[in-house]
Design a protein around this motif. Structure first.
Motif, PDB file in Angstrom:
ATOM      1  N   HIS A 153      84.264  44.616  83.787  1.00  0.00           N
ATOM      2  CA  HIS A 153      84.932  45.137  82.594  1.00  0.00           C
ATOM      3  C   HIS A 153      85.872  46.263  83.030  1.00  0.00           C
ATOM      4  O   HIS A 153      85.470  47.108  83.845  1.00  0.00           O
ATOM      5  N   PRO A 154      87.068  46.295  82.532  1.00  0.00           N
ATOM      6  CA  PRO A 154      87.716  45.304  81.657  1.00  0.00           C
ATOM      7  C   PRO A 154      87.952  43.969  82.382  1.00  0.00           C
ATOM      8  O   PRO A 154      88.291  43.968  83.569  1.00  0.00           O
ATOM      9  N   ASP A 155      87.776  42.901  81.657  1.00  0.00           N
ATOM     10  CA  ASP A 155      88.026  41.580  82.240  1.00  0.00           C
ATOM     11  C   ASP A 155      89.526  41.419  82.481  1.00  0.00           C
ATOM     12  O   ASP A 155      90.354  42.051  81.805  1.00  0.00           O
ATOM     13  N   ASP A 212      95.302  45.825  90.944  1.00  0.00           N
ATOM     14  CA  ASP A 212      95.257  47.006  90.082  1.00  0.00           C
ATOM     15  C   ASP A 212      94.144  46.882  89.042  1.00  0.00           C
ATOM     16  O   ASP A 212      93.433  47.857  88.756  1.00  0.00           O
ATOM     17  N   ASP A 213      93.996  45.689  88.495  1.00  0.00           N
ATOM     18  CA  ASP A 213      92.956  45.484  87.491  1.00  0.00           C
ATOM     19  C   ASP A 213      91.559  45.571  88.107  1.00  0.00           C
ATOM     20  O   ASP A 213      90.613  46.052  87.458  1.00  0.00           O
ATOM     21  N   LEU A 214      91.409  45.101  89.347  1.00  0.00           N
ATOM     22  CA  LEU A 214      90.115  45.248  90.029  1.00  0.00           C
ATOM     23  C   LEU A 214      89.789  46.728  90.222  1.00  0.00           C
ATOM     24  O   LEU A 214      88.652  47.162  89.994  1.00  0.00           O
ATOM     25  N   HIS A 215      90.768  47.513  90.648  1.00  0.00           N
ATOM     26  CA  HIS A 215      90.528  48.943  90.803  1.00  0.00           C
ATOM     27  C   HIS A 215      90.205  49.608  89.467  1.00  0.00           C
ATOM     28  O   HIS A 215      89.450  50.592  89.432  1.00  0.00           O
ATOM     29  N   ARG A 216      90.733  49.054  88.387  1.00  0.00           N
ATOM     30  CA  ARG A 216      90.431  49.593  87.053  1.00  0.00           C
ATOM     31  C   ARG A 216      88.942  49.492  86.751  1.00  0.00           C
ATOM     32  O   ARG A 216      88.392  50.349  86.035  1.00  0.00           O
ATOM     33  N   THR A 217      88.259  48.486  87.308  1.00  0.00           N
ATOM     34  CA  THR A 217      86.819  48.335  87.063  1.00  0.00           C
ATOM     35  C   THR A 217      86.005  49.429  87.744  1.00  0.00           C
ATOM     36  O   THR A 217      84.825  49.595  87.435  1.00  0.00           O
ATOM     37  N   PHE A 227      81.185  46.773  87.194  1.00  0.00           N
ATOM     38  CA  PHE A 227      81.312  45.642  88.126  1.00  0.00           C
ATOM     39  C   PHE A 227      79.929  45.104  88.450  1.00  0.00           C
ATOM     40  O   PHE A 227      78.985  45.865  88.680  1.00  0.00           O
ATOM     41  N   HIS A 228      79.828  43.770  88.488  1.00  0.00           N
ATOM     42  CA  HIS A 228      78.560  43.092  88.746  1.00  0.00           C
ATOM     43  C   HIS A 228      78.756  42.013  89.803  1.00  0.00           C
ATOM     44  O   HIS A 228      79.766  41.292  89.806  1.00  0.00           O
TER      45      HIS A 228
END
Length: 283
Positions: free
Chosen positions: A161-163, A255-260, A267-268
């Motif tokens: 999240h965020p997805d 960038d979105d991965l770093h947002r998690t 992150f799971h």
């Protein structure tokens, strides 16, 4: 998430993550961050003979020695580069440890039958084109009644999240590139049928789950950023060169991965750990 054992014993192999100093650091971060999670329940009796297959840079070897200081370990890898780094790492940390080092091909191990009481394999099968055959080959050097421990990840278990469709696409690039290299980044879910097909008995597979949010900063840094995202970032050049994503979409996904790993991100990921027994004769 680590070393690949190839059929060519004269090369360092085609390890999809590379052999850079940065990758060595990533493997160390991964092993140290996940030691309690992955190594819990793994300890070997004094004087037992333990084979670690695909020891890589020794990141897992150090934790095996910590848990079982009186066991006798033999660590093998196909990469001379990785093996030298492993020897230096473990010798510096544990000068009294009982560890011997051998460059060897998993399918052509230079040991007599039934040489070992236990075999440990971590993040190796994911890089093999023939994992069941590899597991079968290991039975030769494992004494009847001896145990095999296998740990593997499964990139299909990553959710966050965020997805983000862009982030999921970037992860899929790594999965596809590993598949093109002959491996399987989704192999964790297959451990039970693989071990059973290879002839092992008393096979038990259990999930080992990593969940990170801002209340667990060590996991956010050690796993989400320094292990998982770093692994995905490392395949950028190949992902773009093969046309799997455009540069703009790739950068959006990273960038979105770093947002998690910031603010309210989560992150799971699930690893799978298996324990199996080499059957006694006549069973």
């Amino acid at each position: 998430m680590t070393t690949r054992i190839d059929s060519d014993n004269d090369s360092d192999g085609m390890y999809v993550h590379g052999y850079s100093a940065q990758e060595t650091r990533r493997l160390g971060d991964q092993a140290d961050t996940l030691a309690a999670l992955l190594h819990s329940g793994t300890a070997y009796p004094a004087d037992s003979r333990v084979l670690e297959v695909g020891c890589g840079v020794g990141a897992q070897t150090a934790h095996l020695v910590t848990a079982s200081p009186a066991a006798h370990f033999t660590a093998v890898d196909v990469s001379a580069t990785s093996l030298a780094r492993a020897r230096a790492r473990v010798t510096a940390q544990f000068p009294e440890a009982h560890v011997s080092w051998q460059r060897a091909n998993l399918f052509e191990l230079p040991f007599p039958d039934a040489s070992f009481d236990h075999v440990f394999v971590c993040f190796v099968l994911e890089h093999l084109s023939a994992p069941r055959q590899a597991l079968t080959a290991l039975r030769r050097v494992l004494r009847p009644g001896g145990t095999l421990t296998v740990i593997e990840g499964d990139h299909g278990s990553a959710f966050f999240h965020p997805d983000s469709a862009y982030a999921r696409a970037a992860i899929d690039c790594q999965v596809r590139l590993q598949s093109a290299a002959g491996g399987n980044a989704l192999i964790g879910r297959e451990l039970h049928p693989l071990l059973t097909a290879a002839g092992y008995e008393d096979v038990v597979v259990r999930p080992r789950t990593v969940y990170a949010d801002r209340s667990r900063p060590a996991l956010v840094g050690g796993f989400t950023r320094n292990t998982f995202i770093a692994m995905i970032e490392a395949v950028r050049e190949d992902a773009l060169a093969t046309g799997l994503m455009t540069a703009a979409d790739w950068d959006h996904g990273i960038d979105d991965l770093h947002r998690t790993a910031t603010g309210d991100g989560t992150f799971h990921y699930t690893f799978f750990k298996a324990l199996a027994v080499n059957p006694l004769p006549g069973r």
